[in-house]
Design a protein around this motif. Structure first.
Motif: not given
Length: 65
Positions: A18-27, A37-39
């Motif tokens: 919903x914030x507009x980001x597609x990229x995610x960091x695996x924690x 979410x990286x955004x």
């Protein structure tokens, strides 16, 4: 997606957050994945099956020391 994912990798998912980001960091990796979410830095838990189904590509890999 048959690639091995590791903690610290950044992945791109099919659906937009919903914030507009597609990229995610695996924690965290296990039965469930914790991804951030990286955004907007929101963290969510998803089952392994969901993450593997939704990944379109690995954006960057964590540097091995």
């Amino acid at each position: 997606m048959d690639e091995k994912l590791n903690v610290g990798d950044v992945i791109r998912l099919k659906k937009q957050h919903p914030c507009g980001g597609y990229d995610w960091e695996i924690m965290r990796i296990g039965t469930d994945f914790r991804i951030k979410c990286t955004t907007c830095d929101r963290q969510i838990w998803l089952p392994r099956r969901e993450v593997m189904r939704r990944v379109t590509k690995v954006v960057s890999r964590k540097e091995e020391e």
